[in-house]
Design an enzyme around this catalytic site. Structure first.
Site, PDB file in Angstrom:
ATOM      1  N   LYS A  67      57.995  43.029  30.895  1.00 38.32           N
ATOM      2  CA  LYS A  67      59.355  43.393  30.493  1.00 38.32           C
ATOM      3  C   LYS A  67      59.689  42.693  29.176  1.00 38.32           C
ATOM      4  O   LYS A  67      59.344  41.519  28.979  1.00 38.32           O
ATOM      5  CB  LYS A  67      60.340  42.992  31.593  1.00 38.32           C
ATOM      6  CG  LYS A  67      61.775  43.455  31.352  1.00 38.32           C
ATOM      7  CD  LYS A  67      62.670  43.107  32.538  1.00 38.32           C
ATOM      8  CE  LYS A  67      64.112  43.533  32.314  1.00 38.32           C
ATOM      9  NZ  LYS A  67      64.981  43.218  33.464  1.00 38.32           N
TER      10      LYS A  67
ATOM     11  N   SER B  72      67.782  46.879  35.392  1.00 33.67           N
ATOM     12  CA  SER B  72      67.440  46.926  33.980  1.00 33.67           C
ATOM     13  C   SER B  72      65.951  47.050  33.703  1.00 33.67           C
ATOM     14  O   SER B  72      65.542  47.378  32.598  1.00 33.67           O
ATOM     15  CB  SER B  72      67.972  45.659  33.292  1.00 33.67           C
ATOM     16  OG  SER B  72      67.332  44.497  33.809  1.00 33.67           O
TER      17      SER B  72
ATOM     18  N   SER C 290      67.870  44.149  39.361  1.00 32.12           N
ATOM     19  CA  SER C 290      67.139  44.806  38.274  1.00 32.12           C
ATOM     20  C   SER C 290      65.657  44.993  38.506  1.00 32.12           C
ATOM     21  O   SER C 290      64.984  45.638  37.711  1.00 32.12           O
ATOM     22  CB  SER C 290      67.352  44.036  36.964  1.00 32.12           C
ATOM     23  OG  SER C 290      68.678  44.170  36.528  1.00 32.12           O
TER      24      SER C 290
END
Length: 485
Positions: A77, A152, A176
């Site tokens: 990420k 997210s 997330s």
């Protein structure tokens, strides 16, 4: 290379037996990303040169037969810093920023021979539930590209669900990891707060953020946690609780396990078909020998409000460092220092980030601190007490991960509160610092439904044990995306 028909154990055996080299596997992975990412848009940056250099080094040293991650490609990420590789947190304000060190999790995986192949798309600074707030691109759901991937960590979830990488790192502040795992039908774990070092993670809300992992199977997920967990002297919130072999207890036996089902997680606002699918999943756990009872977590209803006050307050503090002076984006044609700050942040931050900075700054202001921030912190304590009361008598809590399945892009554009409510079932776990895992429980209208398994602090072994038993009984992981738009 399509990772939808294999797992870490099989890949490891091929590498050890020299049916594959790390370079072969990495090249095939990069070729597959090149071929498929225009469809999914999961990657912000592909680390081609770095990945191939690392693969060559792994081959030269030899695959470690005792380490299942040796020679395995994975995704990161884009809010975890990577030495010499652009790290943006999907924000314009960090455009061009190349860190000079690796995050602890990246360092640990590299030490074990895992090969980072790219930085994955996300909501800007991890603020969002759909990955729509990214400055760079719009990631699409692996099952239906007209739907949001969740957020997210949307890019991380899609890269795994679409078979681009066998595992990926994400971060979870209010759901997330678990929410996009649910929307994409894979396994996503938010570990206990402090189980995995946050050093090198670009902070959103420091008391809530936790790095975790996405995989297709529970066993793979357990193996990755074992590799990244543990005490880190550079992160004073990381725990020195010993890291067990999380794969050792995966035997499919959950007889006598006591499972609590909170009635608040099946209340108004949860889609009826989602409820039915998760209840069927709970019945499956019961059929496998678990004891199931309904319980109450009475302060759940205050979770979203308290979370957005606490999280936004911490964000307003953490994001002060982005000023256009030392790194990242800097506004042009400014005349004064104040103007530089104002224009850089105005142009560099997106609307959602600005919204949370303003809410957090207001909540921390002299006239509002007692009325908002202090009350939210007190609610957090009450929510934690709710969980501890349940864990006095039960091993696990099981509930839906999300109130709905993945929905269309832009569906909640005019009302961000609706999007905020999408985290209503995941936020409490972060508020209490607990481990929570989402696993596919079935499908509604062809889209995956997530079932959330929550444990007490540092009880990831028990969470994995239940998830593995469910997975082996249902074999839902064998259903993979195909025929999407």
């Amino acid at each position: 290379m399509d990772f939808l028909q294999t797992d870490l154990t099989d890949l490891h055996a091929k590498l050890v037996n020299k049916e594959l080299s790390a370079v072969d596997l990495t090249k095939a992975t990069l070729e597959n990303i090149d071929a498929t990412d225009s469809k999914y848009e999961a990657f912000i940056t592909v680390m081609r040169d770095e990945a191939l250099a690392k693969a060559e080094a792994v081959d030269a040293a030899g695959i470690d037969p005792n380490n299942v991650l040796s020679g395995i490609p994975y995704g990161i990420k884009d809010n975890m810093v990577t030495n010499g590789v652009e790290t943006t947190a999907a924000s314009r304000i960090l455009e061009g920023f190349k860190p000079i060190y690796d995050a602890t999790v990246v360092e640990k995986l590299s030490d074990q021979g895992a090969i980072g192949v790219g930085k994955l798309n996300m909501d800007e600074f991890a603020m969002g539930s759909t990955t729509e707030t990214s400055y760079y691109k719009q990631t699409k759901n692996a099952w239906d590209q007209t739907k949001v991937p969740g957020g997210s960590s949307g890019g991380s979830a899609v890269a795994v669900a679409a078979g681009q990488v066998p595992f990926a790192l994400g971060s979870d502040t209010g759901g997330s990891i678990r929410q996009p795992a649910a929307f994409n039908g894979i396994v996503g774990l938010k570990p206990t707060y402090g189980r995995v070092s946050r050093w090198g993670l670009i902070a959103f809300a420091s008391s809530l953020d936790q790095i975790g992992q996405f995989t297709r199977t529970v066993k793979d997920n357990a193996a990755v946690l074992g590799a990244i967990a543990g005490r880190d002297a550079r992160d004073q919130t990381s725990s020195d609780v010993p890291v067990p072999d999380y794969t050792a207890s995966l035997n499919g036996d959950i007889k006598g396990l006591k499972i609590a089902v909170p009635k608040e997680y099946f209340g108004d606002g949860i889609d009826e078909q989602v409820k039915a699918t998760v209840r069927a999943g709970i019945k499956q756990l019961e059929a496998l020998g678990a004891q199931v009872d309904e319980v109450s977590l009475p302060h759940t209803k205050y979770g979203v409000a308290a979370y957005y006050i606490l999280g936004s307050s911490e964000a307003s503090s953490n994001l002060q460092r982005f000023d256009g002076i030392r790194y990242g984006f800097r506004a042009e044609n400014v005349k004064t220092l104040d103007d530089l700050y104002i224009q850089t942040r105005t142009q560099g931050f997106g609307d959602e980030v600005k919204r949370r900075i303003m809410l957090g700054t207001f909540s921390l202001s002299a006239g509002s601190y007692d009325a908002y921030f202090k009350k939210a912190a007190q609610v957090r304590t009450l929510m934690n007490e709710d969980f501890q009361n349940v864990f006095t008598d039960y091993d696990l809590i099981v509930a839906p991960t999300t109130p709905n399945v993945a929905y269309n892009f832009g569906a909640n554009e005019d009302d961000p509160q609706v999007t905020y409510m999408n985290d209503v079932l995941t936020i409490p776990v972060n508020m209490a610092g607990l481990p929570g895992l989402s696993i596919n429980a079935g499908f509604v209208d062809g889209l995956p439904v997530g079932m959330q398994i929550i444990g007490n602090r540092f009880q990831e072994e028990t969470v994995f044990r239940a998830a593995y038993a469910f997975e082996q009984a249902t074999r839902l992981f064998e259903q993979v995306p195909g025929g999407a738009n």
